[in-house]
Write a protein that holds these residues in place. Structure first.
Motif, PDB file in Angstrom:
ATOM      1  N   THR A 213      21.462  38.407  -1.128  1.00  0.00           N
ATOM      2  CA  THR A 213      20.350  37.690  -1.688  1.00  0.00           C
ATOM      3  C   THR A 213      20.553  36.025  -1.272  1.00  0.00           C
ATOM      4  OG1 THR A 213      21.324  36.967  -3.777  1.00  0.00           O
ATOM      5  CG2 THR A 213      20.040  38.953  -4.143  1.00  0.00           C
TER       6      THR A 213
ATOM      7  N   THR B 218      17.961  45.912   3.166  1.00  0.00           N
ATOM      8  CA  THR B 218      17.084  45.043   2.877  1.00  0.00           C
ATOM      9  C   THR B 218      17.935  43.555   2.607  1.00  0.00           C
ATOM     10  OG1 THR B 218      15.368  46.484   2.014  1.00  0.00           O
ATOM     11  CG2 THR B 218      15.267  44.051   1.478  1.00  0.00           C
TER      12      THR B 218
ATOM     13  N   ILE C 125      17.549  39.872   0.849  1.00  0.00           N
ATOM     14  CA  ILE C 125      16.545  38.996   0.225  1.00  0.00           C
ATOM     15  C   ILE C 125      16.660  37.631   0.813  1.00  0.00           C
ATOM     16  CG2 ILE C 125      15.415  38.358  -1.844  1.00  0.00           C
ATOM     17  CD1 ILE C 125      15.613  41.195  -1.418  1.00  0.00           C
ATOM     18  N   ARG C 126      15.743  37.091   1.525  1.00  0.00           N
ATOM     19  CA  ARG C 126      15.836  35.912   2.073  1.00  0.00           C
ATOM     20  C   ARG C 126      15.475  34.736   1.225  1.00  0.00           C
ATOM     21  NH1 ARG C 126      11.355  37.025   6.709  1.00  0.00           N
ATOM     22  NH2 ARG C 126      10.600  38.444   5.001  1.00  0.00           N
TER      23      ARG C 126
ATOM     24  N   LYS D 235       7.780  35.691   1.708  1.00  0.00           N
ATOM     25  CA  LYS D 235       8.998  36.260   2.183  1.00  0.00           C
ATOM     26  C   LYS D 235       9.792  37.189   1.126  1.00  0.00           C
ATOM     27  CE  LYS D 235      10.891  32.502   4.222  1.00  0.00           C
ATOM     28  NZ  LYS D 235      11.714  31.732   4.622  1.00  0.00           N
ATOM     29  N   ALA D 236       9.916  36.629   0.009  1.00  0.00           N
ATOM     30  CA  ALA D 236      10.626  37.189  -1.016  1.00  0.00           C
ATOM     31  C   ALA D 236       9.910  38.512  -1.424  1.00  0.00           C
ATOM     32  CB  ALA D 236      10.879  36.342  -1.938  1.00  0.00           C
TER      33      ALA D 236
ATOM     34  N   GLU E 218       8.035  40.275   0.343  1.00  0.00           N
ATOM     35  CA  GLU E 218       8.058  41.294   1.288  1.00  0.00           C
ATOM     36  C   GLU E 218       9.297  42.159   1.231  1.00  0.00           C
ATOM     37  OE1 GLU E 218       8.626  40.805   5.914  1.00  0.00           O
ATOM     38  OE2 GLU E 218       6.716  39.540   5.342  1.00  0.00           O
ATOM     39  N   ASP E 219      10.488  41.083   0.842  1.00  0.00           N
ATOM     40  CA  ASP E 219      11.721  41.661   0.895  1.00  0.00           C
ATOM     41  C   ASP E 219      12.053  42.754  -0.122  1.00  0.00           C
ATOM     42  OD1 ASP E 219      12.247  40.338   3.302  1.00  0.00           O
ATOM     43  OD2 ASP E 219      13.437  38.473   2.152  1.00  0.00           O
ATOM     44  N   TYR E 220      11.592  42.235  -1.285  1.00  0.00           N
ATOM     45  CA  TYR E 220      11.661  43.032  -2.669  1.00  0.00           C
ATOM     46  C   TYR E 220      10.760  44.235  -2.444  1.00  0.00           C
ATOM     47  CZ  TYR E 220      14.544  39.903  -5.130  1.00  0.00           C
ATOM     48  OH  TYR E 220      15.805  39.266  -5.468  1.00  0.00           O
TER      49      TYR E 220
ATOM     50  N   ASN F 147      10.751  45.951   0.503  1.00  0.00           N
ATOM     51  CA  ASN F 147      11.509  46.791   1.189  1.00  0.00           C
ATOM     52  C   ASN F 147      12.470  47.365   0.431  1.00  0.00           C
ATOM     53  OD1 ASN F 147      10.053  46.556   3.496  1.00  0.00           O
ATOM     54  ND2 ASN F 147      10.681  44.639   4.184  1.00  0.00           N
TER      55      ASN F 147
END
Ligand SMILES: Nc1ncnc2c1ncn2[C@@H]1O[C@H](COP(=O)(O)OP(=O)(O)OP(=O)(O)O)[C@@H](O)[C@H]1O
Ligand SMILES: [Mg+2]
Length: 257
Positions: free
Chosen positions: A188, A213, A215-216, A239-240, A242-244, A246
């Motif tokens: 994360t 994945t 988390i950026r 971005k976050a 999108e990451d969550y 994935n």
């Protein structure tokens, strides 16, 4: 499936992961219950519920203390949130008393497991937010869970703390919950500019999977938090979020294994 988001280290995005993953799983049509086991009540707040305004005895603590549990009582503490299919068992600061008050309770490690037995069939996923400690509250979460997600921030990989964490998990597996598995370790708050920290990212820790994945780091997470909203509802295109999204796909895939 009952999943604890667990790491005794503070500030690694446990609560953010619980609320964001819960929000994202509902977007996939899943029914989700968040259980806040942290007296800091960050995931309670993160789902739009002000812990300061909760009535006395309307939190998870009420259920952990109860010796004669029944389904109605558990359902009475479960709150709807402003989001469809996303329910909450909240916490507030009084939950911190539990570490002492429940220290001598019968089956003190299984109190949460008993609570969740009444409602686990009503949800596709139950996500538990753990406090940053290895006390009785975290232990209850580990005993009640099928799987763990362990968030880690870059730079933390080679530390003693992660070995300590895994030893604790092994001890729970040996003594209290042989079914407990680690679904994966989640990186994360990843900052691509911090090359020195990122260089230490392994693909596995011991034998444990690290989620594909990552988390950026994303300021939208903090804005969402200020607005008491999970980031996937606050700004779906961030971005976050999108990451969550994935991460949720990986979690769903794990359930199908
Ligand atoms: N992807 C991200 N980008 C930017 N900031 C983030 C991100 N994830 C979490 N944070 C911030 O990091 C801080 C810690 O996050 P969070 O509260 O989720 O961690 P925690 O592990 O639950 O902390 P604690 O151990 O205190 O319970 C918060 O201020 C949160 O807004
Ligand atoms: Mg937290």
């Amino acid at each position: 499936m009952i999943i604890s988001v667990f790491n005794q280290k503070g500030g690694v995005a446990k609560s953010t992961t619980v609320t964001s993953l819960a929000a994202t799983l509902t977007k996939f049509g899943k029914k989700v219950l968040v259980v806040d086991m942290d007296p800091q009540a960050n995931s309670t707040l993160g789902l739009g519920v002000d812990d300061e305004s909760l009535e006395e005895d309307s939190t998870i603590y009420r259920l952990l203390k109860e010796q004669r549990l029944h389904k109605n009582l558990v359902e009475g503490i479960i709150m709807e949130t402003q989001y469809d299919n996303l329910h909450l068992i909240p916490s507030d600061i009084f939950l911190s008393d539990a570490e002492i008050v429940l220290a001598n309770a019968m089956n003190r490690e299984r109190l949460l497991a008993k609570v969740l037995k009444f409602v686990q069939d009503d949800y596709d996923y139950i996500l538990i937010d753990c406090p940053p400690s290895l006390g009785l509250l975290s232990l209850n979460a580990l005993v009640a869970s099928d799987k763990l997600i362990v968030p880690l921030t870059p730079g933390f990989f080679s530390s003693k703390a992660i070995k300590h964490l895994l030893t604790t998990v092994n001890r729970v597996q040996d003594n209290l919950n042989s079914e407990l598995g680690i679904m994966g370790i989640l990186v994360t708050k990843y900052d691509a500019r911090k090359k020195d920290l990122n260089a230490g990212l392994p693909s596995k820790i011991l034998d444990y999977k690290i989620f594909d994945t990552i988390i950026r780091i994303d300021s939208q997470v903090e804005y969402a938090q200020e607005n008491m909203m999970p980031v996937p509802f606050y700004n779906e295109k961030s971005k976050a979020s999108e990451d969550y999204m994935n991460l949720a796909k990986e979690v769903l895939a794990d359930g199908e294994k």
